[in-house]
Each structure stands twice: as structure tokens, then as C-alpha cells.
Design an enzyme around this catalytic site. Sequence first.
Site, PDB file in Angstrom:
ATOM      1  NE  ARG A   8       1.422  -4.590  -6.179  1.00  0.00           N
ATOM      2  CZ  ARG A   8       2.062  -3.660  -5.473  1.00  0.00           C
ATOM      3  NH1 ARG A   8       2.355  -3.845  -4.211  1.00  0.00           N
ATOM      4  NH2 ARG A   8       2.399  -2.528  -6.043  1.00  0.00           N
TER       5      ARG A   8
ATOM      6  CG  HIS B 117      11.985  -4.200   9.939  1.00  0.00           C
ATOM      7  ND1 HIS B 117      13.203  -3.585  10.144  1.00  0.00           N
ATOM      8  CD2 HIS B 117      12.138  -4.962   8.830  1.00  0.00           C
ATOM      9  CE1 HIS B 117      14.050  -3.968   9.201  1.00  0.00           C
ATOM     10  NE2 HIS B 117      13.422  -4.799   8.392  1.00  0.00           N
TER      11      HIS B 117
END
Length: 166
Positions: free
Chosen positions: A126, A87
Site C-alpha cells: 500500500r 496495542h
Amino acid sequence: MAGFGEPGVSTVDATGMTVGVVAARWHGELTDHMLGRAVAAAQACGAATVVARVAGSVELPVVAQALARRCDVVVALGVVVRGATAHFDYVCRSVTDGLTRVALDEGRPVAHGVLTVDTIEQARDRAGLPGSAEDKGWAATVAALDAAVAIRTVSAGPAQRLGFGG
């Protein structure tokens, strides 16, 4: 995360421009923060913002296209964490191809601020949180505005021969 090579552009003069920001609600703690950083970056550059939210990253390209039709630049924000199935690969490919298509079809910079990571810890590092190594919401926004400024410069300048030859 590469951790090197970033150009280090903190702001650009984007006075009068409008930034469309579309952010996924999936992994909301992170995308909410990234959205806030994107809006702050746009304001620091002198640009206005239009914000839209979508359920997940797969929905980003279609809303990015709608925003590209009314904004100077678009910033798409999301988080996709690798799982045990394929996925992840399908979502990442779909989002990347979709955002690239929007940029080229609409002739507008579209920043890919979707974190594609192996772990949630990598995403946190991040997302521009306190102590994060990177701030993708801010960086993606400034990069898109920088591209828009470059497009305006190229479009406004006199025709010149570019490339090889005389």
C-alpha cells in the site's frame, strides 16, 4: 486492503494551496517513500509543502493540528502493524480519533494516510513502492486537496437551499 472502489482522482488544481505533511519515522523505509509520494502529489497539483517528522503514529495528531493552523490541508502518514497485544487497537483508535478531531476543530481536510495492517507485506503493498497495488502517500494528498477545493467552492458560491423541500 479493499482493492476496489477508489475514485481514481489523479490530480486536482490546488494552485496556491499549502499541504502540511507529517510523517512518522517508525517503519522509516515505508514512511520515507510515502512522504516522497505525498510531496510529489502536492507538487503535481500545484501546491507547496511543509514537512514535519515525528517518532510514531501516536504523535501525528498533535503535529497535524499545528500544521492545520498554517496550511490549507494536512496529510498524516504512518504505518501501524498488528502485533500480539491490544496495542495496535489503541494506537489505531487514538490516531483516527485524533486526526478526525483536528479536521473538525480546525476546519481543514486532514488525510488519514496511516497504514493499519496485519503484516509488513500488506504495508509494502500500500506504500507506493515499485510493484505496490496502492500508493497511499499520493492518494491521501490528492484526496485532501480535492476536499479543500470542494470547501473553497462551497464557501465561495452564493447561498443556496440544500436538501429536501422547496
